[in-house]
Design a protein around this motif. Structure first.
Motif, PDB file in Angstrom:
ATOM      1  N   VAL A   9      57.825  62.073   7.290  1.00  0.00           N
ATOM      2  CA  VAL A   9      58.980  61.258   6.911  1.00  0.00           C
ATOM      3  C   VAL A   9      58.542  59.810   6.717  1.00  0.00           C
ATOM      4  N   MET A  10      59.091  59.166   5.679  1.00  0.00           N
ATOM      5  CA  MET A  10      58.709  57.777   5.439  1.00  0.00           C
ATOM      6  C   MET A  10      59.708  57.102   4.508  1.00  0.00           C
ATOM      7  N   GLY A  11      59.914  55.811   4.706  1.00  0.00           N
ATOM      8  CA  GLY A  11      60.541  54.967   3.711  1.00  0.00           C
ATOM      9  C   GLY A  11      59.440  54.402   2.835  1.00  0.00           C
ATOM     10  N   ALA A  12      59.634  54.423   1.500  1.00  0.00           N
ATOM     11  CA  ALA A  12      58.526  54.064   0.619  1.00  0.00           C
ATOM     12  C   ALA A  12      59.015  53.450  -0.680  1.00  0.00           C
ATOM     13  N   MET A  13      58.132  52.659  -1.304  1.00  0.00           N
ATOM     14  CA  MET A  13      58.385  52.066  -2.597  1.00  0.00           C
ATOM     15  C   MET A  13      57.631  52.855  -3.667  1.00  0.00           C
ATOM     16  N   GLN A  14      58.362  53.291  -4.681  1.00  0.00           N
ATOM     17  CA  GLN A  14      57.716  54.013  -5.770  1.00  0.00           C
ATOM     18  C   GLN A  14      57.072  53.011  -6.718  1.00  0.00           C
ATOM     19  N   ALA A  59      53.374  60.661  -9.721  1.00  0.00           N
ATOM     20  CA  ALA A  59      53.971  59.450  -9.169  1.00  0.00           C
ATOM     21  C   ALA A  59      53.284  59.108  -7.854  1.00  0.00           C
ATOM     22  N   ALA A  60      53.435  57.836  -7.458  1.00  0.00           N
ATOM     23  CA  ALA A  60      52.838  57.371  -6.204  1.00  0.00           C
ATOM     24  C   ALA A  60      53.809  56.443  -5.489  1.00  0.00           C
ATOM     25  N   TRP A  61      53.813  56.558  -4.172  1.00  0.00           N
ATOM     26  CA  TRP A  61      54.681  55.748  -3.306  1.00  0.00           C
ATOM     27  C   TRP A  61      53.827  55.054  -2.253  1.00  0.00           C
ATOM     28  N   SER A  62      54.220  53.857  -1.862  1.00  0.00           N
ATOM     29  CA  SER A  62      53.560  53.111  -0.785  1.00  0.00           C
ATOM     30  C   SER A  62      54.565  52.838   0.323  1.00  0.00           C
ATOM     31  N   SER A  63      54.095  52.855   1.552  1.00  0.00           N
ATOM     32  CA  SER A  63      54.987  52.807   2.706  1.00  0.00           C
ATOM     33  C   SER A  63      55.712  51.475   2.848  1.00  0.00           C
ATOM     34  N   THR A  64      56.985  51.557   3.214  1.00  0.00           N
ATOM     35  CA  THR A  64      57.746  50.400   3.677  1.00  0.00           C
ATOM     36  C   THR A  64      58.202  50.615   5.123  1.00  0.00           C
ATOM     37  N   SER A  65      57.823  51.759   5.695  1.00  0.00           N
ATOM     38  CA  SER A  65      58.048  52.069   7.104  1.00  0.00           C
ATOM     39  C   SER A  65      56.863  52.904   7.563  1.00  0.00           C
ATOM     40  N   PRO A  66      56.728  53.151   8.854  1.00  0.00           N
ATOM     41  CA  PRO A  66      55.650  54.031   9.297  1.00  0.00           C
ATOM     42  C   PRO A  66      55.790  55.434   8.705  1.00  0.00           C
ATOM     43  N   LEU A  67      54.661  56.080   8.469  1.00  0.00           N
ATOM     44  CA  LEU A  67      54.643  57.507   8.175  1.00  0.00           C
ATOM     45  C   LEU A  67      54.732  58.244   9.505  1.00  0.00           C
TER      46      LEU A  67
END
Length: 250
Positions: free
Chosen positions: A104-109, A126-134
């Motif tokens: 589970v994670m909050g992420a920026m696409q 597509a790729a996402w980078s974390s905005t919260s912990p994984l």
């Protein structure tokens, strides 16, 4: 034992990408920071070894599959609209039943790639980078079970949240039906016993009236080890399909 990936489920925002995805790869890392000093010297061997400590942590997720467009539930419509935005995602390596493993994670696409060569099945990536912990955790509500009234989910045994750790939770609202402004208010509760004799609210998502997703994070510590989803539904003839996931990040 080695495992063949064959029932992976992927949810991004308010979309179930499972049927158009054939590759998904979460990745977590911690920067290594050099803390080598003269005290790192070993006189017995006359050698010095580099010492490091963990710096900033981060996570990424990449996924790819077969392109499709035409309504908001399709890959192209969803990922094009989400490019540059922050949302929730949940990846389940072994299916999406209550209690199954979930990441589970909050992420920026940050990336969306589409189409390819003539005569080929149209791809996407597509790729996402974390905005919260994984966070590694469990699924608390499955995608295929429509809810039409207020209720609570099945109790799931997970782990306590250590000091300095966090609960990371995601809600994916996949479909909304009904009249009279149907709404869905989802919470996650915890307790120290499976029967939930004294539930404590840990996460409260924004009340949903449309398809979409949300990620939440809550700082520990928390010694409870049982979790469940609860929901309040209003409206005339309401029906919601949604996914709830929860993980713990140290």
């Amino acid at each position: 034992m080695a495992e063949i990936l064959k029932n992976v489920r992927l949810f991004n925002g308010g979309v179930d990408l499972t049927g158009r995805t054939n590759k998904v790869e979460p990745q977590a890392e911690a920067e290594d920071r050099d803390v080598t000093t003269f005290g790192s010297y070993d006189p017995a061997t006359d050698k010095i070894w580099k010492e490091v400590m963990a710096g900033t942590k981060s996570a990424k997720l990449t996924a790819s599959g077969f392109w499709e467009a035409g309504d908001p539930s399709k890959v192209d419509d969803a990922l094009w609209a989400a490019l540059g935005g922050v949302g929730a995602w949940t990846a389940c390596p072994r299916g999406a039943a209550v209690g199954d493993t979930a990441y589970v994670m909050g992420a920026m696409q940050g990336q969306y790639q589409l189409l390819g060569g003539q005569g080929e099945v149209a791809p996407w990536a597509a790729a996402w980078s974390s905005t919260s912990p994984l966070a590694r955790g469990v699924l608390l509500h499955p995608p295929g079970l429509a809810r039409t009234a207020t209720g609570t989910g099945t109790s799931v045994l997970h782990v306590a949240v250590p000091a300095g750790g966090e609960l990371v939770a995601a809600l994916h609202v996949l479909s909304v039906a009904g009249t009279g402004s149907p709404s869905l208010a989802v919470k996650i509760q915890s307790d120290d016993a499976t029967g939930f004799p004294s539930p404590t609210e840990r996460v409260a998502f924004t009340t949903a009236t449309a398809v979409g997703g949300e990620a939440r994070r809550v700082a520990g510590a928390n010694t409870d080890t049982y979790y469940r989803a609860s929901w309040t539904i209003t409206g005339t003839g309401p029906s919601f399909l949604f996914v709830v996931s929860l993980g713990v990040s140290a």
